[in-house]
Scaffold this active site. Structure first.
Site, PDB file in Angstrom:
ATOM      1  CE  LYS A 122      -4.800 -36.123  78.605  1.00  0.00           C
ATOM      2  NZ  LYS A 122      -4.698 -34.663  78.786  1.00  0.00           N
ATOM      3  CG  ASN A 134      -3.846 -43.219  40.543  1.00  0.00           C
ATOM      4  OD1 ASN A 134      -3.356 -42.924  39.453  1.00  0.00           O
ATOM      5  ND2 ASN A 134      -5.151 -43.288  40.753  1.00  0.00           N
ATOM      6  CB  SER A 165     -10.855 -35.886  78.034  1.00  0.00           C
ATOM      7  OG  SER A 165     -10.684 -36.309  79.371  1.00  0.00           O
ATOM      8  CD  GLU A 171      -1.129 -39.678  44.701  1.00  0.00           C
ATOM      9  OE1 GLU A 171      -2.321 -39.509  44.986  1.00  0.00           O
ATOM     10  OE2 GLU A 171      -0.752 -40.177  43.628  1.00  0.00           O
ATOM     11  CB  SER A 180      -8.740 -44.526  38.286  1.00  0.00           C
ATOM     12  OG  SER A 180      -9.895 -43.910  37.781  1.00  0.00           O
ATOM     13  CE  LYS A 217      -5.036 -41.903  36.932  1.00  0.00           C
ATOM     14  NZ  LYS A 217      -3.980 -40.922  37.042  1.00  0.00           N
ATOM     15  CE1 TYR A 276      -4.553 -30.202  83.262  1.00  0.00           C
ATOM     16  CE2 TYR A 276      -6.429 -29.195  84.373  1.00  0.00           C
ATOM     17  CZ  TYR A 276      -5.922 -30.038  83.401  1.00  0.00           C
ATOM     18  OH  TYR A 276      -6.776 -30.700  82.556  1.00  0.00           O
ATOM     19  CB  THR A 332      19.669 -28.594  41.255  1.00  0.00           C
ATOM     20  OG1 THR A 332      20.148 -28.097  40.014  1.00  0.00           O
ATOM     21  CG2 THR A 332      20.767 -29.456  41.896  1.00  0.00           C
ATOM     22  CG  HIS A 333      16.849 -25.120  40.076  1.00  0.00           C
ATOM     23  ND1 HIS A 333      16.474 -23.945  40.686  1.00  0.00           N
ATOM     24  CD2 HIS A 333      18.178 -25.250  40.317  1.00  0.00           C
ATOM     25  CE1 HIS A 333      17.526 -23.382  41.264  1.00  0.00           C
ATOM     26  NE2 HIS A 333      18.570 -24.162  41.055  1.00  0.00           N
ATOM     27  CG  ASN A 339      -3.889 -30.594  88.201  1.00  0.00           C
ATOM     28  OD1 ASN A 339      -4.879 -30.996  87.586  1.00  0.00           O
ATOM     29  ND2 ASN A 339      -3.867 -29.448  88.864  1.00  0.00           N
TER      30      ASN A 339
HETATM   31  N1  ARG Z   1      -8.672 -34.911  81.947  1.00  0.00           N
HETATM   32  C1  ARG Z   1      -7.752 -33.952  82.472  1.00  0.00           C
HETATM   33  C2  ARG Z   1      -6.633 -33.670  81.473  1.00  0.00           C
HETATM   34  O1  ARG Z   1      -6.434 -34.483  80.650  1.00  0.00           O
HETATM   35  C3  ARG Z   1      -7.152 -34.456  83.719  1.00  0.00           C
HETATM   36  C4  ARG Z   1      -6.680 -33.395  84.650  1.00  0.00           C
HETATM   37  C5  ARG Z   1      -7.823 -32.755  85.253  1.00  0.00           C
HETATM   38  N2  ARG Z   1      -7.448 -31.912  86.304  1.00  0.00           N
HETATM   39  C6  ARG Z   1      -8.312 -31.024  86.775  1.00  0.00           C
HETATM   40  N3  ARG Z   1      -7.914 -30.292  87.734  1.00  0.00           N
HETATM   41  N4  ARG Z   1      -9.496 -30.879  86.246  1.00  0.00           N
HETATM   42  O2  ARG Z   1      -6.005 -32.640  81.477  1.00  0.00           O
END
Ligand code: ARG
Length: 458
Positions: A324, A284, A22, A289, A276, A282, A316, A154-155, A109
């Site tokens: 995230k 835009n 991650s 948008e 465009s 054009k 957890y 309206t509408h 955690n």
């Molecule tokens: N990278 C993990 C997360 O974002 C961190 C927590 C990991 N905890 C574990 N027991 N593997 O959730």
């Protein structure tokens, strides 16, 4: 080698490594992670795990890692599975043994939950300030465009004349409620999880109140399971972004329509438009948008997080690592969308002539009906009578405002000379100074209220 692989007999499969990594997104939490670890080092010092000297060394090294990261001087290893592990490794490389003590009494955690709560709090307060900037632009518009009377729709059918300022302020007050939703998310996030350990609470008697103060949290979690498991504040932050995004999208939609050739009410500044590749003529309104388009993400990110969360038991599970990206995406995109919308609004050209000439005389029909009510006719009957007058005009292809008193009297003898005063846009506006109405006095009061809200927040 992994920091947790003591009990393993073989390494993770490389696909598994990639699958669970991650770091590429959670490095966005580096400042929060470092702040949390610096505070944690202080807490460990107070219970004698670190000497004064060690704690100072660790804290200084953590701060230096943060600085180096922002100067692009930190290299991550493919074995750093997340930002927490990466920083711990870097720290141990820099300070040796003391670094290896930092994770005492802490779990990733409670660490990850702390980082994310710090992130939500900071970035949502930033977003709230961006919303205020957009509100300022709307109030400024309401003041500059004060004399423009436009058809209210309206509408998407012309309904009644309104002040353009009244329209701008409608957006202001919607945004004010969205700020309330953002505040709720900030309040939900404002609780320290650190010290909860993996699930059962840290095995070391940490002064959590002091820790909360150091990190700027108002509250300390009352239950360690709740502290490591809960992500309701993420959901709330995403819901606030979705709600805000939906409101912005609706106004963007209006302005896109208003900027079309057919309407021609407004023109988006060149700086906020694109051309465009094929059609040279054009221009835009892409900024608007995209504001409308990005709303899909805000709704999607909320739905994504809600779907992830619903199946996760206590406490957890790795599913929670999926909290995230939707959050980071919504916050980053919303920040930009708000900044863009603020500038689009501030630089918009208003085609006053075009707007005014577009006002259809039938917009005054409600005022005609109200006139009859004031003369004693029940409203339903007045509605009928006015409807017949409108039908008469359509049949003969004449403007409502071209009718004489005598002609009006053909429909009801309640009409007298003063009815002619009805045929004015200003008159229709002036008759709506009811609180919240489009009358000039009411709109001035709204501007005063809006300014006070910006100044004092209440
Ligand atoms: N990278 C993990 C997360 O974002 C961190 C927590 C990991 N905890 C574990 N027991 N593997 O959730």
């Amino acid at each position: 080698m992994k920091m947790w692989d003591g009990r393993f007999t073989k390494p993770s499969d490389s696909l598994m490594e990639r699958f669970q990594n991650s770091l590429f997104f959670d490095q966005a939490l580096i400042d929060e992670d470092i702040a949390g670890s610096i505070a944690w080092a202080g807490a460990l010092e107070r219970i004698g795990i670190f000497t004064r000297k060690e704690s100072e060394t660790v804290q200084a090294a953590l701060a230096a890692i943060g600085k180096d990261y922002h100067r692009r001087k930190v290299t991550f290893s493919p074995h750093d599975e997340d930002i927490h592990m990466a920083i711990e490794r870097l720290l141990s490389e820099r300070v040796g043994d003391a670094g290896a003590r930092l994770h005492t009494g802490r779990s990733r955690n409670d660490q990850a939950a702390t980082d994310l709560r710090l992130f939500v709090r900071k970035r949502l307060i930033d977003l709230q300030n961006e919303v205020t900037e957009l509100q300022r632009a709307l109030v400024a518009r309401a003041e500059t465009d004060g004399d423009v009377i436009m058809p209210g729709f309206t509408h998407l059918q012309q309904a009644q004349p309104i002040l353009l300022a009244h329209y701008w302020l409608s957006f202001f007050f919607l945004l004010e409620r969205d700020k309330g939703r953002i505040t709720n998310a900030v309040v939900a996030a404002d609780m320290l999880p650190l010290g909860s350990g993996a699930i059962a609470g840290s095995g070391f008697d940490i002064d959590r109140v002091r820790l909360a103060e150091t990190l700027g949290f108002t509250n300390v979690s009352d239950n360690s399971i709740d502290a490591v498991a809960s992500r309701d504040y993420v959901l709330e932050a995403l819901a606030a972004c979705a709600s805000l995004g939906i409101g912005m999208s609706r106004y963007a939609e209006d302005l896109i329509i208003f900027s079309s050739h057919e309407f021609g009410f407004v023109e988006v500044d060149d700086a906020w438009s694109t051309g465009s590749s094929m059609m040279p003529q054009k221009k835009n309104p892409d900024s608007l948008e995209l504001i409308r388009g990005k709303c899909g993400r805000f709704i999607g990110n909320y739905a994504r997080m809600a779907a992830t969360l619903k199946g996760v038991g206590l406490a957890y599970y790795k599913d929670l690592q999926e909290d995230k990206e939707p959050l980071f995406d919504s916050v980053a995109q919303m920040e930009m969308a708000l900044q863009v919308f603020t500038r689009v609004i501030a630089t918009l050209s208003i085609r006053k002539e075009r707007i005014t000439t577009d006002l259809h005389p039938f917009l005054l029909a409600t005022d005609l009906a109200d006139y009859l009510v004031r003369k004693g006719m029940p409203f339903r009957q007045a509605h009928q009578t006015t409807g017949r007058i409108v039908g008469h005009c359509i049949e003969r292809n004449i403007a409502l405002t071209s009718l004489t008193v005598d002609e009006l009297r053909g429909f009801s003898d309640l009409f007298s000379d003063d009815a002619m005063k009805l045929f004015s846009w200003e008159g229709a506006i002036a008759g709506r100074n009811v609180r919240g109405g489009t009358g000039r006095t009411s709109v001035k009061a709204q501007i005063r209220r809006a300014k006070k809200l910006i100044r004092t927040g209440q």
